[in-house]
Design a protein around this motif. Structure first.
Motif, PDB file in Angstrom:
ATOM      1  N   PRO A   1      32.216  -5.941  26.475  1.00  0.00           N
ATOM      2  CA  PRO A   1      30.812  -6.175  26.521  1.00  0.00           C
ATOM      3  C   PRO A   1      30.743  -7.557  26.980  1.00  0.00           C
ATOM      4  O   PRO A   1      29.805  -7.935  27.739  1.00  0.00           O
ATOM      5  N   SER A   2      31.559  -8.476  26.705  1.00  0.00           N
ATOM      6  CA  SER A   2      31.401 -10.179  26.720  1.00  0.00           C
ATOM      7  C   SER A   2      31.676 -10.516  28.343  1.00  0.00           C
ATOM      8  O   SER A   2      31.220 -11.451  28.791  1.00  0.00           O
ATOM      9  N   LYS A   3      32.464  -9.601  29.004  1.00  0.00           N
ATOM     10  CA  LYS A   3      33.019  -9.697  30.370  1.00  0.00           C
ATOM     11  C   LYS A   3      32.851  -8.439  31.094  1.00  0.00           C
ATOM     12  O   LYS A   3      33.775  -7.940  31.530  1.00  0.00           O
ATOM     13  N   PRO A   4      31.420  -8.162  31.330  1.00  0.00           N
ATOM     14  CA  PRO A   4      31.391  -6.581  32.039  1.00  0.00           C
ATOM     15  C   PRO A   4      31.709  -6.512  33.335  1.00  0.00           C
ATOM     16  O   PRO A   4      31.998  -5.386  33.829  1.00  0.00           O
ATOM     17  N   ASN A   5      31.652  -7.667  33.944  1.00  0.00           N
ATOM     18  CA  ASN A   5      32.121  -7.713  35.440  1.00  0.00           C
ATOM     19  C   ASN A   5      33.648  -8.086  35.903  1.00  0.00           C
ATOM     20  O   ASN A   5      33.932  -8.074  37.008  1.00  0.00           O
ATOM     21  N   GLN A   6      34.418  -8.181  34.635  1.00  0.00           N
ATOM     22  CA  GLN A   6      35.783  -8.501  34.978  1.00  0.00           C
ATOM     23  C   GLN A   6      36.730  -7.389  34.502  1.00  0.00           C
ATOM     24  O   GLN A   6      36.584  -6.594  33.474  1.00  0.00           O
TER      25      GLN A   6
END
Length: 196
Positions: free
Chosen positions: A127-132
């Motif tokens: 969740p802390s890097k949703p677009n990676q």
């Protein structure tokens, strides 16, 4: 050497956090303090935490060399490819210096500069890097061939820990450790050791 490294949520820490850190201290091997707090506020917080019984040996400072030395601590962590990590390790070999990494080149650089270990990730969706996208299996395998202790980070849960490739020395997590009880952490350690 650490196995389980907890990372604080990126926020100002409170008395509730003090209690949680004390509650889980027997289940974790390290606690990385990554917060927006000022150096003086974090110093006061850590001094209070230590006075209440949290082991100094488990405290990891994030990039604040002054605070590390002021509190006579022995572990510091830096951002990826931060030249300060390389220079500090070269002049303070007695201090454990680690770094976040997201590529094989960064892991190699940490190894070549004699850092003690690295975080590598993210391994699973988080969740802390949703677009990676997570690191690929092939990239993970190549990284694990580099002879430096490597800790998995990103999306670590009691389910995903069972899917970790062999070769990681341990795990780092924010959400799991910040939300788990000591009993839940101990159960996760049993799963880790069973598969180690």
């Amino acid at each position: 050497m650490f196995i389980f490294i907890a990372i604080t949520k990126y926020k100002d820490l409170t008395n509730d956090d003090v209690q949680h850190f004390l509650d889980i201290s027997d289940g974790i091997d390290g606690l990385l303090f990554r917060t927006p707090m000022s150096s003086s506020d974090l110093s006061s917080f850590l001094t209070s935490l230590i006075e209440k019984g949290f082991p100094k040996s488990k405290i990891i400072i994030h990039s604040d060399v002054h605070l590390l030395e002021q509190l006579h601590l022995s572990h510091i962590h830096f951002r990826e490819m931060d030249e300060d990590a390389f220079s500090y390790k070269s002049t303070h070999p007695e201090i454990e210096v680690s770094m976040s990494t997201h590529s094989i080149e960064s892991v190699k650089a940490a190894y070549e500069h004699d850092l003690d270990y690295v975080f590598f990730g993210h391994i699973f969706k988080t969740p802390s890097k949703p677009n990676q996208l997570p690191r690929s299996k092939a990239e993970i395998q190549r990284v694990l061939e580099i002879p430096i202790p490597i800790y998995a980070i990103g999306g670590i849960t009691k389910k995903t820990i069972l899917q970790l490739p062999h070769g990681f020395k341990g795990i780092c997590a924010i959400s799991f450790f910040m939300n788990a009880s000591l009993q839940q952490i101990e159960l996760l350690r049993k799963e880790w050791l069973k598969d180690a």
